[in-house]
Enzyme design. Structure first.
Site, short mmCIF file in Angstrom:
data_model
loop_
_atom_site.label_atom_id
_atom_site.label_comp_id
_atom_site.label_asym_id
_atom_site.label_seq_id
_atom_site.Cartn_x
_atom_site.Cartn_y
_atom_site.Cartn_z
N THR A 394 0.88 -1.18 0.00
CA THR A 394 0.00 0.00 0.00
C THR A 394 0.91 1.22 0.00
O THR A 394 2.10 1.10 0.28
CB THR A 394 -0.94 0.00 1.22
OG1 THR A 394 -1.76 -1.16 1.15
CG2 THR A 394 -1.83 1.23 1.32
N THR A 412 -4.09 1.44 -2.61
CA THR A 412 -3.59 0.07 -2.41
C THR A 412 -4.12 -0.91 -3.45
O THR A 412 -5.16 -0.66 -4.06
CB THR A 412 -4.00 -0.42 -1.00
OG1 THR A 412 -3.36 -1.67 -0.74
CG2 THR A 412 -5.49 -0.60 -0.86
N ASN A 414 -3.82 -4.01 -1.99
CA ASN A 414 -3.82 -4.91 -0.83
C ASN A 414 -2.48 -5.62 -0.68
O ASN A 414 -1.50 -4.99 -0.39
CB ASN A 414 -5.01 -5.87 -0.85
CG ASN A 414 -5.20 -6.51 0.53
OD1 ASN A 414 -4.83 -5.91 1.54
ND2 ASN A 414 -5.73 -7.70 0.59
N ASP A 436 -10.04 -8.27 2.37
CA ASP A 436 -10.32 -7.35 3.48
C ASP A 436 -11.74 -7.51 4.01
O ASP A 436 -12.08 -6.97 5.06
CB ASP A 436 -10.09 -5.89 3.06
CG ASP A 436 -8.63 -5.47 3.19
OD1 ASP A 436 -7.83 -6.24 3.75
OD2 ASP A 436 -8.29 -4.37 2.72
N SER A 465 -11.50 -1.06 5.55
CA SER A 465 -10.09 -0.71 5.36
C SER A 465 -9.51 -0.15 6.65
O SER A 465 -10.24 0.29 7.54
CB SER A 465 -10.00 0.35 4.26
OG SER A 465 -8.68 0.82 4.12
N GLY A 485 0.48 -0.40 5.72
CA GLY A 485 0.82 -1.32 6.80
C GLY A 485 -0.39 -2.06 7.35
O GLY A 485 -0.36 -2.52 8.49
N GLY A 486 -1.47 -2.14 6.55
CA GLY A 486 -2.64 -2.90 7.00
C GLY A 486 -3.15 -2.37 8.31
O GLY A 486 -3.25 -1.17 8.52
O1 DON Z 1 -7.32 -1.27 3.11
C1 DON Z 1 -6.61 -1.85 3.90
O2 DON Z 1 -6.64 -1.65 5.10
C2 DON Z 1 -5.60 -2.86 3.39
N1 DON Z 1 -6.04 -3.42 2.14
C3 DON Z 1 -4.28 -2.18 3.26
C4 DON Z 1 -3.20 -3.16 3.00
C5 DON Z 1 -1.92 -2.62 3.46
O3 DON Z 1 -1.77 -1.54 3.95
C6 DON Z 1 -0.70 -3.38 3.43
N2 DON Z 1 -0.86 -4.68 3.01
N3 DON Z 1 -0.01 -5.44 2.88
#
Ligand code: DON
Length: 592
Positions: A394, A412, A414, A436, A465, A485-486
């Site tokens: 992301t 992102t 993802n 997600d 998200s 960073g998820g």
């Molecule tokens: O929208 C979100 O929260 C996630 N799809 C973001 C993913 C992310 O930041 C890092 N993923 N490896």
């Protein structure tokens, strides 16, 4: 006060920093030091600059920062620059985001004074019923959830770029997309993160002929020093530039996307592409000490969680606490917000999210009252069900222009390289954002995060998200913040706000060692240098599990306008060696 006390000694990026313009500001600042806080505040209010002295951009790649600045030089505003940065990131960081994915853009339009949250998040196709993601034993089919066409939501980013140009930009879309089109056609140098990420997703990516055509064009996987050219992506961006929404969601590109999904046994309908629409939403707003915070509403969980955590923490003067006390309280606030994320948050167009209650000061006061000053609350004692962690792709960028327009945007696909699948002939790498959703209630996704009914997939629904593009503004300063960073995005933004509140500058904020708690697993994760040994021991004595010295995470991109000194600065996360923050001064108006 320092949230985490150890700062890296070397900042490897060029950070633009502008000296104070105007003797008045300097004299006022000097005066403030002498006259004491209350008079100082009065004086400061009267003398802050009304507009920034130029433009500041921080993004995860030097080419995207440069594309943004070139767009400003061509007469664009922050919104045109955002299109240039976003689309260039889509070309040079396919590992993180792209026009096959989605994003959120938090905007401030200086001419109207309005803040808008532009939601260009992907939506679920009608075929994506929960049953479609279960195997014959009724378990979550993780391959389907994270790889190939079933993992992909209907992309939102192209519509977001068109909307930005039509409603907020000053330049034609063709001008703002020009840098991305050029770089897609001519190529850019492959860097270490792209090579490494490809290595870890290779087996999946090479299943798909469209992906092989892009990433194995010369017969071997991408390697550092080589040039990655994406001529099909350049053509797709050109069609977007020429035809706007219809250039991607109808006609030639849409046909190829539908055919690609069908070829791999997925199911998208033409009307799902043609009908994709961005949403303009009201941001979440609340105050923390001297700061007005403007941040991401659902379908992001970030703003609600930030409001909870900061309003819980407002009960203490963190600056007066030692590190163990401070980290204990911050971790307890994190734990409580992430519990609620798992249970209540989802797409507000489909479920009733109790935002007003969850983000209220009274609710925070109740949560605060249940925090023991010397003991960790075991997460299992907080009602709800377990959740855990996400990873690190992301991308985020922050832009302020000389008129005071702002864009804080996180976008992102993802996971690393999204679904791994490029639709043949388009250059479009599809996202794997469907993961997600809570595809199976209570079953963790690729990162261990889970959810329930509020985040179950439904046709047209947006998946929950953690992306949290934010502004924070006091009488004296304005900062734009965000990160990938998820689930660790929200705590990075939290720590950044606490660090700005403690007086750090943009570089320090971007470099700040991080720690994180997300309710489940019931542990504090910490980067090397974030917590000293005495703090770890003190936290353990209170009952915390501490995973100190985990590998680093995040890629925070922030800009800061000091309204008193009228200076601009940027901070690009030193964890990512290709990122860049830059400031471009506009000429001062002629003296009268
Ligand atoms: O929208 C979100 O929260 C996630 N799809 C973001 C993913 C992310 O930041 C890092 N993923 N490896």
């Amino acid at each position: 006060m320092r949230v985490a006390q150890v700062l890296p000694t070397a900042f490897v990026f060029h950070i633009g920093r502008v000296a104070a313009r105007g003797l008045t500001a300097i004299l006022v600042l000097a005066g403030l030091l002498a006259v004491g806080p209350s008079l100082a505040a009065e004086t400061a209010k009267a003398t802050v600059a009304s507009q920034p002295p130029g433009v500041a951009i921080a993004s995860a790649h030097s080419l995207s920062t440069r594309a943004g600045l070139d767009t400003i030089r061509a007469g664009g505003n922050a919104f045109d620059a955002a299109i240039a940065v976003s689309s260039t990131l889509a070309v040079v960081e396919p590992i993180s985001s792209g026009i096959g994915g989605g994003g959120f853009f938090l905007l401030h339009d200086a001419s109207s004074g309005r803040d808008v949250f532009l939601d260009a998040r992907e939506t679920a196709p009608a075929s994506a019923t929960p049953a479609a993601y279960l195997d014959e034993k009724g378990e979550l089919n993780r391959d389907r959830a994270t790889n190939g066409p079933w993992s992909a939501g209907i992309p939102g980013l192209p519509a977001g770029l068109v909307h930005l140009a039509q409603r907020y930009g000053r330049l034609p879309l063709a001008t703002s997309l020009a840098p991305a089109i050029r770089i897609a056609r001519d190529g850019f140098p492959i860097y270490a993160r792209l090579e490494k990420g490809y290595g870890s997703r290779r087996a999946v990516m090479e299943r798909y002929r469209g992906t092989r055509a892009v990433f194995l064009a010369d017969g071997t996987p991408p390697m550092v020093g080589e040039t990655l050219k994406q001529p099909d992506l350049a053509r797709t961006l050109e069609l977007l530039a020429e035809k706007g929404h219809a250039g991607f969601y109808r006609g030639e590109v849409a046909k190829k996307l539908l055919a690609a999904v069908r070829e791999e046994s997925g199911k998208w309908r033409a009307d799902e592409l043609a009908g994709y629409q961005v949403r303009e939403r009201e941001p979440i707003r609340f105050r923390y000490r001297d700061w007005a915070i403007t941040t991401a509403p659902p379908p992001s969980s970030g703003g609600v969680a930030l409001a909870q955590m900061l309003q819980i923490l407002e009960g203490w003067d963190l600056a007066k606490l030692d590190q163990p006390d401070r980290v204990h309280l911050v971790a307890e606030a994190m734990r409580r917000a992430y519990r609620d994320r798992t249970i209540y948050l989802g797409d507000p167009d489909f479920v009733k999210v109790p935002v007003a209650r969850l983000a209220s000061a009274d609710y925070a006061a109740g949560l605060r009252a249940a925090i023991h000053p010397d003991k960790a609350t075991p997460s299992a004692l907080l009602s709800g069900q377990p959740a855990p962690l996400e990873d690190d792709e992301t991308t985020h960028f922050s832009i302020v222009d000389a008129e005071g327009n702002r864009v804080s945007a996180t976008q992102t696909v993802n996971l690393l390289y999204g679904s791994g699948m490029v639709a043949p002939g388009t250059g479009v790498l599809l996202n794997n954002e469907m993961d997600d959703f809570a595809l199976k209630p209570g079953t963790p996704n690729a990162f261990g995060v889970m959810g329930f009914e509020a985040n179950a997939p439904e046709p047209g629904k947006r998946m929950l998200s953690s992306m949290t593009p934010s502004f924070i503004e006091s009488d004296a300063q304005l900062a734009l913040i965000g990160a990938p960073g998820g689930s660790r995005i929200i705590t990075q933004v939290l720590l950044a706000i606490l660090a700005y509140d403690a007086g750090m500058d943009a570089r320090q904020v971007a470099a700040l060692p991080r720690f994180h708690h997300q309710w489940m697993p019931d542990a504090i994760s910490a980067e090397p240098g974030a917590l000293d040994a005495a703090t770890v021991a003190a936290l353990q004595a209170r009952g915390h599990t501490v995973n100190a010295g985990e590998s680093t995470w995040g890629n925070l991109q922030t800009v800061l306008w000091n309204k008193q000194a009228n200076t601009l600065e940027g901070g690009s996360d030193p964890r990512n060696p290709v990122g860049r923050a830059e400031v471009l001064l506009v000429p001062a108006p002629p003296l009268r």
